[in-house]
Design a protein around this motif. Structure first.
Motif, short mmCIF file in Angstrom:
data_model
loop_
_atom_site.label_atom_id
_atom_site.label_comp_id
_atom_site.label_asym_id
_atom_site.label_seq_id
_atom_site.Cartn_x
_atom_site.Cartn_y
_atom_site.Cartn_z
N SER A 268 -8.19 -10.48 3.23
CA SER A 268 -8.94 -9.54 2.59
C SER A 268 -8.05 -8.37 2.11
O SER A 268 -8.31 -7.78 1.08
CB SER A 268 -10.05 -8.94 3.25
N THR A 269 -7.29 -7.83 2.99
CA THR A 269 -6.26 -6.65 2.92
C THR A 269 -5.36 -7.22 1.83
O THR A 269 -4.93 -6.20 0.89
CB THR A 269 -5.75 -6.45 4.20
N LYS A 270 -4.85 -8.49 1.91
CA LYS A 270 -3.94 -8.72 0.94
C LYS A 270 -4.46 -8.84 -0.52
O LYS A 270 -3.56 -8.32 -1.40
CB LYS A 270 -3.38 -10.27 1.24
N VAL A 271 -5.52 -9.17 -0.73
CA VAL A 271 -5.90 -9.17 -2.07
C VAL A 271 -6.37 -7.91 -2.55
O VAL A 271 -5.86 -7.45 -3.71
CB VAL A 271 -7.40 -9.78 -1.99
N VAL A 272 -7.02 -6.89 -1.76
CA VAL A 272 -7.14 -5.65 -2.32
C VAL A 272 -5.73 -4.68 -2.48
O VAL A 272 -5.77 -4.18 -3.45
CB VAL A 272 -8.13 -4.89 -1.11
N LEU B 18 0.67 -1.26 -0.11
CA LEU B 18 0.01 0.01 -0.05
C LEU B 18 0.87 1.31 -0.04
O LEU B 18 0.43 2.25 -0.78
CB LEU B 18 -0.97 -0.01 1.16
N GLY B 19 2.02 1.13 0.81
CA GLY B 19 2.85 2.47 0.83
C GLY B 19 3.59 2.88 -0.73
O GLY B 19 3.59 3.82 -1.11
N ILE B 20 3.91 1.39 -1.15
CA ILE B 20 4.37 1.72 -2.53
C ILE B 20 3.57 2.19 -3.62
O ILE B 20 3.83 3.05 -4.09
CB ILE B 20 5.04 0.23 -3.08
N ALA C 3 -8.58 1.02 0.21
CA ALA C 3 -7.53 0.14 0.70
C ALA C 3 -6.65 0.62 1.96
O ALA C 3 -6.52 -0.23 2.96
CB ALA C 3 -6.53 -0.05 -0.39
N VAL C 4 -6.59 2.03 2.19
CA VAL C 4 -5.99 2.46 3.22
C VAL C 4 -7.12 2.10 4.52
O VAL C 4 -6.66 1.55 5.75
CB VAL C 4 -5.95 3.91 3.33
N ALA C 5 -8.33 2.27 4.31
CA ALA C 5 -9.20 2.14 5.43
C ALA C 5 -9.37 0.66 5.65
O ALA C 5 -9.41 0.12 6.93
CB ALA C 5 -10.61 2.67 4.99
N LEU C 6 -9.08 -0.34 4.70
CA LEU C 6 -9.15 -1.67 4.90
C LEU C 6 -8.20 -2.18 5.95
O LEU C 6 -8.25 -2.81 6.92
CB LEU C 6 -9.44 -2.24 3.78
N ALA C 7 -7.03 -1.65 5.46
CA ALA C 7 -5.49 -1.92 6.03
C ALA C 7 -5.53 -1.22 7.42
O ALA C 7 -5.33 -2.06 8.50
CB ALA C 7 -4.50 -1.36 5.48
N ASN C 8 -5.94 -0.08 7.77
CA ASN C 8 -6.13 0.43 9.14
C ASN C 8 -7.18 -0.58 10.05
O ASN C 8 -6.78 -0.64 10.94
CB ASN C 8 -6.62 1.77 9.00
N ALA C 9 -8.12 -1.06 9.45
CA ALA C 9 -9.07 -1.72 10.11
C ALA C 9 -8.61 -3.16 10.51
O ALA C 9 -8.78 -3.59 11.63
CB ALA C 9 -10.49 -1.97 9.33
N SER C 10 -7.81 -3.39 9.69
CA SER C 10 -7.13 -4.93 9.87
C SER C 10 -6.00 -4.74 10.76
O SER C 10 -5.98 -5.69 11.69
CB SER C 10 -6.50 -5.55 8.50
N GLY C 11 -5.38 -3.64 10.96
CA GLY C 11 -4.48 -3.46 12.08
C GLY C 11 -5.18 -3.27 13.36
O GLY C 11 -4.49 -3.74 14.37
N THR D 120 -5.02 -3.53 -6.28
CA THR D 120 -5.09 -2.15 -6.32
C THR D 120 -3.56 -1.63 -6.41
O THR D 120 -3.50 -0.74 -7.45
CB THR D 120 -5.39 -1.52 -5.02
N GLY D 121 -2.50 -2.21 -5.78
CA GLY D 121 -1.34 -1.91 -5.79
C GLY D 121 -0.43 -2.05 -7.22
O GLY D 121 -0.03 -1.30 -8.15
#
Length: 437
Positions: free
Chosen positions: A367-371, A274-276, A325-333, A375-376
């Protein structure tokens, strides 16, 4: 300045002199105290790395200087216990720090992420005493941790010699090992199917790096192969094992908590992906605003590229998908935080984590890995459509974002994450723990 490192096998390994970042050791005299402070520190590191990221990518030198910068910034300590001088932050802050560094330099985001995972190994698969002892050692010495743990290779063989265990074998990939202070080793104990994790000093003469990492992306991660030749560590350092009985402790390793390293590192992956991608979008945006020319043969000609409908539409679409994607990654965190905050502690507390809860966390992570993968890849390849032909010049450096994310998204096939999530949706099945789940 370039320095050649003379290794045991005579290989000359060039790296930048770590003294280029000495000024930051003097600038950052203390570590941040809260999430905002840590993310600001990560941003400062990212700004430094962004200044010459494409140059360093082309030079492909061993990242000794860059790891020194991470040390100066204190980022290696973000998750460490405060009583030993660490930041005491939850994984959600670690993930955001990884993401921020990766926006500027995917290699360094990846190195930070792997370090944070390996530095917490004993917290998950070790006893309370081992976790305390190893955390103290890592944090107080500001150590960077590598790991010779590649499940696709044959397991390292472990034998017992008196009060020591001895590791032997070979791994094709060993991220960050060359520039690490300690290396996590993992293998199977002779005559059993039981695995052992242990830390060893990277300077051990039996840890022999091939210095053969020269891939298209993530070029500063030192992810080449390593030979492990009779590396001995004390039985007391066999994480989660009873050294007297020479058996794994079922109350440490044979419970769902003992397999949490896998979803934890999978979310590390997603955050540097996501950062990349975020870094690529920002880099491309600046290029389009400054240099991309409008297309003069479309029949609806515009004076500026930033007025072109397809350019605006594409950037808007990328922005929307990355925001999601950021929202999903944050939720997973936050889900990772919840598991660790609820079940870390004594063995009785760890044992309360159920297989279902562990599995549901794995599906948040999948789910986060897929998105982030989908997207990346789409963003880092698609930005060329809105920057123009001149942006493919090597001197522009836009290509490194795609090369970085393409390289690591092949780590394990995302198709299996889709299938896993399909079984969760259709059959309400959570996955069995594996080396990749």
């Amino acid at each position: 300045m370039t320095i050649n490192d003379n290794t045991a096998n005579g290989t000359q390994v060039p790296y930048r002199d770590p003294r280029v970042y000495d000024e930051y050791q003097k600038k950052w005299t203390s570590i941040p105290e809260d999430e905002a402070g840590w993310l600001q520190r990560a941003q400062e590191v990212a700004d430094i790395l962004a200044a010459d990221a494409e140059i360093r990518d082309k030079e492909n030198k061993s990242p000794r200087a860059e790891v020194a910068l991470l040390k100066h910034a204190g980022l290696l300590k973000v998750l460490g216990p405060k009583k030993f001088g660490g930041g005491g932050q939850p994984w959600s802050v670690g993930y955001k720090s990884i993401r921020k560094v990766a926006e500027a330099d995917g290699s360094l985001g990846m190195l930070l992420g792997y370090h944070l995972l390996w530095s917490t190994t004993a917290n998950v698969v070790g006893t309370a005493e081992q976790a305390e002892r190893i955390q103290k050692q890592i944090i107080e010495n500001n150590y960077f941790i590598g790991g010779a743990v590649n499940p696709r290779d044959n397991d390292l063989k472990i034998t017992s010699e008196g009060d020591k265990i001895v590791f032997d074998g070979f791994k094709h990939f060993n991220t960050g090992g060359v520039v690490s202070d300690l290396t996590v080793l993992e293998g199977v104990y002779e005559g059993t199917e039981d695995h052992i994790f242990a830390f060893a000093p990277t300077t051990h003469q039996g840890i022999e790096f091939a210095h053969n990492w020269n891939n298209v992306g993530l070029r500063l991660t030192e992810s080449g192969s390593v030979k492990i030749n009779k590396v001995a560590v004390p039985w007391d350092d066999a994480l989660g094992w009873d050294p007297a009985q020479k058996k794994p402790r079922e109350d440490v390793l044979k419970i769902p908590f003992g397999s949490l390293l896998l979803p934890t590192i999978q979310l590390v992956f997603s955050n540097f992906y996501l950062g990349i991608a975020l870094g690529a979008l920002d880099y491309a945006t600046k290029y389009t605003v400054k240099k991309t020319r409008a297309w003069p043969y479309g029949g609806d000609n515009k004076e500026h590229a930033t007025d072109e409908f397809y350019i605006l539409s594409t950037y808007g679409n990328f922005h929307a998908h990355l925001r999601a994607a950021v929202a999903l990654a944050n939720a997973s965190g936050l889900e990772v935080n919840k598991i660790y905050e609820t079940y870390s502690g004594d063995l009785a507390t760890r044992a309360k984590l159920t297989a279902r809860e562990r599995g549901e966390l794995a599906e948040w992570v999948a789910s986060t890995k897929v998105v982030t993968t989908d997207t990346g890849l789409r963003v880092t390849a698609g930005v060329f459509e809105v920057t123009g032909a001149s942006s493919t010049s090597l001197k522009v450096g836009l290509d490194r974002f795609f090369r970085d994310i393409r390289t690591h998204t092949l780590h394990d096939p995302v198709a299996y994450k889709n299938r896993e999530l399909g079984r969760f949706q259709l059959l309400d099945e959570v996955p069995e723990p594996t080396w990749y789940t």
